[in-house]
Design a protein around this motif. Structure first.
Motif, PDB file in Angstrom:
ATOM      1  N   LEU A   1       0.840  -1.208   0.000  1.00 53.60           N
ATOM      2  CA  LEU A   1       0.000   0.000   0.000  1.00 53.60           C
ATOM      3  C   LEU A   1       0.870   1.251   0.000  1.00 53.60           C
ATOM      4  N   GLU A   2       1.936   1.218   0.797  1.00 58.47           N
ATOM      5  CA  GLU A   2       2.848   2.368   0.857  1.00 58.47           C
ATOM      6  C   GLU A   2       3.547   2.596  -0.472  1.00 58.47           C
TER       7      GLU A   2
ATOM      8  N   ASN B   1       2.068   2.471  -3.200  1.00 56.43           N
ATOM      9  CA  ASN B   1       1.000   2.957  -4.092  1.00 56.43           C
ATOM     10  C   ASN B   1       0.662   1.984  -5.214  1.00 56.43           C
TER      11      ASN B   1
ATOM     12  N   SER C   1      -1.760  -0.780  -7.120  1.00 61.16           N
ATOM     13  CA  SER C   1      -3.193  -1.038  -7.282  1.00 61.16           C
ATOM     14  C   SER C   1      -3.552  -2.347  -6.581  1.00 61.16           C
TER      15      SER C   1
ATOM     16  N   ARG D   1      -1.068  -5.471  -5.928  1.00 60.98           N
ATOM     17  CA  ARG D   1      -0.825  -5.965  -4.566  1.00 60.98           C
ATOM     18  C   ARG D   1      -1.119  -7.442  -4.469  1.00 60.98           C
TER      19      ARG D   1
END
Length: 137
Positions: free
Chosen positions: A107-108, A110, A112, A116
């Motif tokens: 998540l860090e 960025n 999608s 992920r």
């Protein structure tokens, strides 16, 4: 030198990580889409030969209180199958926080949701293997 294979066990996928020859650094290797136990073992046997792997570390998803739940029991059954079939030492490593940690890192970065999902299992395997390598030195 020898290498260690890290596995993040899932019912549908195995996240795979590989140590360097000095057994200090873990790197993502692949995410394997599971078929059936015999096919899975054949795939892992090929990896073991290709990368000269001498031991395996399998993430063990303990409950928060440290007890074994149904998922941990599945991992222990898989561990027995690996040991019998591959004739290598298979260690377990407490992986309670690795999937969440992998998700947070992705998540860090960025990524999608689709990106992920594709990388989470391999990154969880890296975290399992890296934790094991640090603990065993």
């Amino acid at each position: 030198m020898s290498r260690v294979l890290g596995i993040d066990f899932g019912e549908k996928r195995l996240g795979l990580a590989l140590s360097d020859e000095s057994r200090t650094l873990a790197s993502p290797l692949a995410v394997y889409e599971r078929k059936d136990l015999q096919s899975d073992l054949r795939f892992l046997r090929d990896l073991i030969l290709r990368y000269q792997i001498t031991e395996i570390v399998l993430g063990l998803p303990l409950n928060m209180d440290g007890s074994l739940g149904p998922k941990a029991q599945q991992v222990l059954e898989f561990k027995r199958a690996l040991e019998e079939s591959l004739k290598l030492p298979v260690h377990t490593f407490d992986e309670r926080f690795t999937t969440a940690e992998a998700e947070r890192a992705l998540l860090e970065a960025n990524m999608s949701r689709r990106q992920r999902k594709a990388k989470r299992d391999a990154l969880a395997a890296v975290l399992i293997l890296q934790g094991y390598l640090q603990q065993s030195t």
